[in-house]
Scaffold this motif. Structure first.
Motif: not given
Length: 369
Positions: A71-79, A233-245, A247-251
């Motif tokens: 639900t959450y990790v794959l959702g963040a990864l898709g984004s 788009q550059a900020t969103s892509g990088l922050s999504n990939l190297i920060i949010l995904v 973090i969600f993986g750890m949570i």
């Protein structure tokens, strides 16, 4: 001599008014186009998350992934995959236009910092919330997220003192009600498990996009909108990939190493990446048009026009997923078409007093007489 001077002044005023009117009309057209492209972005993103390795993850073969990870990790990864593809398109476009140097220079300015802030709110937070909510509650989240025009208009009034009169508020209410008319078509029979929580997550997306549209409209009024969307788009892509995904993986389980492995599989899944490349392109064009439209006609009107994605989302999904891909469950009932016409009227009310259309005709007839 005085009469000649007055005539020249009147002609100058008419020319100025016409220029302002043309500028506003162009901004409205661009903002409306952003809603259409957002519809195609939603359709291609949804299709991409059914292909290749994504089909295994969301299908019967879950590869041992827990429900929370799906639900959450794959959702963040898709984004993250979509926004990264969109960032590549944006950087490529900036390079072709010879604006990469401007892009790096703007990162150090105050407007550039504003755009980064808007991207962090609207990208990792709102985009991920949108994808997660879409998976949890279905297409009803699309009109829920269309509340962002009302949120953006209110924030535009509070933060930047932009006009928000009673007529514009009425138009926003009409647009929001039209969005709920479209969303009501998704409620039939028993509500799926997790729908209420999915709607709450969708509202988080609306809040983030409302803030982003308001702030980004302010930022792009001071810098080139093409540079602004590249920063976004550059900020969103990088922050999504190297920060949010990660973090969600750890949570939600699996850890950083597991989330990195999922990301590698996602980016190397050819059948899915074709559609993610298309969704990224549509997202880039949509956000660029949204930012440009907001800077030209203000946050209230620009976001109301962009809010037509509450119609274009289901419509484009019907075309791409239902008709072209042959998937069930994407047909549009008559209430959607009625709501679309109602929403168009709401946008007109925000943009102008509809009675002015008849007044202009009367004036033209009197002049002809």
């Amino acid at each position: 001599m005085k009469e000649v001077s007055q005539k020249v002044d009147l002609e100058a005023i008419r020319a100025k008014n016409k220029l302002s009117s043309d500028f506003l009309r162009k901004g409205i057209t661009i903002a409306l186009f952003s809603g259409l492209m957002y519809g195609f972005y939603s359709a291609f993103l949804t299709l991409g998350m059914t292909k290749g390795v994504w089909g295994d993850w969301y299908g019967a073969n879950t590869a041992g992934l827990s429900a929370l990870v799906i639900t959450y990790v794959l959702g963040a990864l898709g984004s993250a995959v979509n926004d990264t593809c969109s960032a590549v398109w944006a950087m490529g476009y900036a390079a072709v236009k010879g604006k990469l140097g401007d892009f790096f220079r703007c990162l150090k300015t105050k407007p550039g910092a504003v755009m980064i802030l808007a991207a962090l709110i609207g990208g990792p937070i709102s985009s991920t919330a949108y994808v997660v909510a879409l998976k949890m509650a279905g297409s009803i989240v699309i009109p829920i997220t269309a509340l962002c025009p009302a949120i953006g208009a209110i924030l535009g009034r509070i933060l930047f003192k932009q006009e928000l009169n009673k007529r514009m508020m009425l138009g926003i209410v009409i647009c929001v009600l039209s969005s709920f008319m479209i969303g009501s078509t998704s409620i039939s029979g028993d509500a799926p498990k997790g729908m209420f929580f999915g709607l709450c997550i969708a509202f988080i997306a609306a809040l983030g996009w409302g803030f982003e549209g308001c702030v980004a409209g302010y930022g792009t009024s001071m810098i080139d909108s093409e540079i602004g969307i590249t920063i976004r788009q550059a900020t969103s892509g990088l922050s999504n990939l190297i920060i949010l995904v990660p973090i969600f993986g750890m949570i939600f389980g699996g850890g950083v190493k597991s989330s990195a492995g999922l990301a590698l599989q996602a980016f190397t899944s050819g059948p899915a990446m074709i559609w993610f490349a298309l969704s990224g392109l549509c997202a880039f064009v949509s956000y660029m048009s949204w930012y440009n439209g907001n800077s030209m006609c203000g946050a209230a009107l620009g976001m109301a026009c962009n809010g037509t994605f509450s119609f274009w989302g289901p419509f484009c999904c019907w075309i791409v997923l239902g008709i072209i891909s042959g998937m069930d469950g994407w047909s549009l009932p008559p209430i959607v078409w009625i709501a679309a016409v109602t929403m168009m009227f709401g946008i007109l009310v925000i943009a102008m007093n509809p009675l002015d259309l008849f007044r202009k005709k009367e004036v033209g007839a009197n002049e002809a007489a």
